[in-house]
Design an enzyme around this catalytic site. Sequence first.
Site, mmCIF file in Angstrom:
data_model
loop_
_atom_site.group_PDB
_atom_site.id
_atom_site.type_symbol
_atom_site.label_atom_id
_atom_site.label_comp_id
_atom_site.label_asym_id
_atom_site.label_seq_id
_atom_site.Cartn_x
_atom_site.Cartn_y
_atom_site.Cartn_z
ATOM 1 N N CYS A 114 0.837 -1.211 0.000
ATOM 2 C CA CYS A 114 0.000 0.000 0.000
ATOM 3 C C CYS A 114 0.871 1.260 0.000
ATOM 4 C CB CYS A 114 -0.920 -0.003 1.219
ATOM 5 S SG CYS A 114 -1.967 1.451 1.262
ATOM 6 N N GLY A 216 -1.036 -6.152 -12.320
ATOM 7 C CA GLY A 216 -0.717 -4.797 -12.737
ATOM 8 C C GLY A 216 -0.972 -4.552 -14.202
ATOM 9 N N ASP A 217 -1.969 -3.656 -14.477
ATOM 10 C CA ASP A 217 -2.244 -3.180 -15.837
ATOM 11 C C ASP A 217 -2.801 -4.232 -16.787
ATOM 12 O OD1 ASP A 217 -1.378 -0.805 -14.923
ATOM 13 O OD2 ASP A 217 0.227 -0.524 -16.374
ATOM 14 N N ARG A 240 -8.241 -2.855 -11.538
ATOM 15 C CA ARG A 240 -9.058 -1.831 -12.208
ATOM 16 C C ARG A 240 -9.696 -2.360 -13.478
ATOM 17 N NH1 ARG A 240 -4.262 2.121 -12.709
ATOM 18 N NH2 ARG A 240 -3.305 0.057 -12.884
HETATM 19 C C1 FMN Z 1 -8.366 2.453 -5.371
HETATM 20 C C2 FMN Z 1 -7.352 1.366 -5.103
HETATM 21 C C3 FMN Z 1 -7.380 0.685 -3.906
HETATM 22 C C4 FMN Z 1 -6.453 -0.345 -3.651
HETATM 23 N N1 FMN Z 1 -6.511 -1.023 -2.463
HETATM 24 C C5 FMN Z 1 -5.651 -2.049 -2.225
HETATM 25 C C6 FMN Z 1 -5.745 -2.826 -1.017
HETATM 26 O O1 FMN Z 1 -6.611 -2.610 -0.168
HETATM 27 N N2 FMN Z 1 -4.838 -3.835 -0.858
HETATM 28 C C7 FMN Z 1 -3.874 -4.117 -1.796
HETATM 29 O O2 FMN Z 1 -3.089 -5.047 -1.599
HETATM 30 N N3 FMN Z 1 -3.803 -3.428 -2.943
HETATM 31 C C8 FMN Z 1 -4.663 -2.412 -3.184
HETATM 32 N N4 FMN Z 1 -4.611 -1.755 -4.375
HETATM 33 C C9 FMN Z 1 -3.701 -2.224 -5.434
HETATM 34 C C10 FMN Z 1 -4.441 -3.227 -6.345
HETATM 35 O O3 FMN Z 1 -4.786 -4.390 -5.630
HETATM 36 C C11 FMN Z 1 -3.584 -3.632 -7.545
HETATM 37 O O4 FMN Z 1 -2.387 -4.173 -7.085
HETATM 38 C C12 FMN Z 1 -3.271 -2.433 -8.457
HETATM 39 O O5 FMN Z 1 -4.433 -1.670 -8.717
HETATM 40 C C13 FMN Z 1 -2.664 -2.912 -9.786
HETATM 41 O O6 FMN Z 1 -3.529 -3.802 -10.441
HETATM 42 P P1 FMN Z 1 -4.503 -3.331 -11.664
HETATM 43 O O7 FMN Z 1 -3.635 -2.616 -12.642
HETATM 44 O O8 FMN Z 1 -5.084 -4.627 -12.157
HETATM 45 O O9 FMN Z 1 -5.506 -2.395 -11.074
HETATM 46 C C14 FMN Z 1 -5.496 -0.692 -4.625
HETATM 47 C C15 FMN Z 1 -5.473 0.008 -5.836
HETATM 48 C C16 FMN Z 1 -6.377 1.021 -6.089
HETATM 49 C C17 FMN Z 1 -6.324 1.757 -7.422
#
Ligand code: FMN
EC number: 1.3.1.-
Length: 340
Positions: A114, A216-217, A240
């Site tokens: 985080c 990621g992404d 996302r």
């Molecule tokens: C709004 C938001 C909240 C997130 N909250 C957490 C969380 O509570 N715990 C965690 O391990 N990662 C958290 N993340 C990271 C996501 O789990 C993930 O690793 C990151 O968005 C990259 O993946 P993506 O590109 O598929 O979104 C958060 C990301 C975003 C954008």
Amino acid sequence: MVIRVSSPDIQTKISFPRILLAPMQGLIDAPMRDLLTRIGGFDICVTEFIRITHTVHGKSMWLKYMPELAQNNQTQAGTAVAVQLLGSHAENMALNALKVVKLGANHIDLNFGCPAPTVNQHQGGAVLLQYPEKIEQIVATVRQSLPAEIKLSAKMRLGYEHKNLALECAYAIEQGGAGEVTVHARTKTEGYRPPAHWEWTGRIREALSIPVIANGDVFTLADYHQIREISGCTDVMLGRGAVQCPDLARQIAATNRGINLPALTWTEILPWIEDFFNGCCQLSNSHVNYPVARLKQWLGMLRLHYAEAGELFIQLRKITTIADIQKELSLLTSENGISV
Ligand SMILES: Cc1cc2nc3c(=O)[nH]c(=O)nc-3n(C[C@H](O)[C@H](O)[C@H](O)COP(=O)(O)O)c2cc1C
């Protein structure tokens, strides 16, 4: 996920790559997990992080973040849910992990990624990626406190300001006794700026003997195939991308089985929007702001995939009461003649 193909004489086990739904604080809460896992494709979800400081949280706190504790750790669709803890005090992390296990949890995930300043100021989340020995101590203390059958995993970024401790941190997680690790392929400093460094996930996968989940992404089917190819990982976590395109996991799971599913159309998404809003209303009881804010937040992300979501956002913008929004959504859904 494992399925069994039965014939009169043989039972063959087929393992498919797993697709995980990311923990996302303030975005993927219980109603969103419920919705996305009913649309389908996911094997495991992880709750938003629950901050551990100096106290052991009571039952109501755990149930607030993970109502699925009362349903055998599963969403309505039967998808497994892990509970994520974030903190830096190893003994308190262990005591809290044990507490939620006593309430029925069977999978604990630890957050080492985080980037939020308030969390990092209290030595939690990504800040720990500067101290692999501390990570190992936390993982080992939690592991030792839990019964052997309880799963323990962790989620990390590639580092705090740079990546030169990425392998040490991943190794610390393995040495501490976690059974798998998810890698969000960026440092804390890189925030969410593209690109995600999937080749680094590959380096971590090669160095460890526990499974590594790539994250990621991933926003499209093509991204999914690319992250797997570059990282060499079998399992992938979607964040996302799954919120913007709610059937992304379903399409991926289908292609992994050799089936091409058409993407859901806007008309097919509409009843899910109504369903999500109603789910948020049930959760919030009389708090008007929560379901309205959650709906608008989701429409804001959906419009990146469906232009119509932007139009609906504008249409609903001036409506402030739950009843009026429900009326509007149900009218739209019935006009389109589809139900969930
Ligand atoms: C709004 C938001 C909240 C997130 N909250 C957490 C969380 O509570 N715990 C965690 O391990 N990662 C958290 N993340 C990271 C996501 O789990 C993930 O690793 C990151 O968005 C990259 O993946 P993506 O590109 O598929 O979104 C958060 C990301 C975003 C954008």
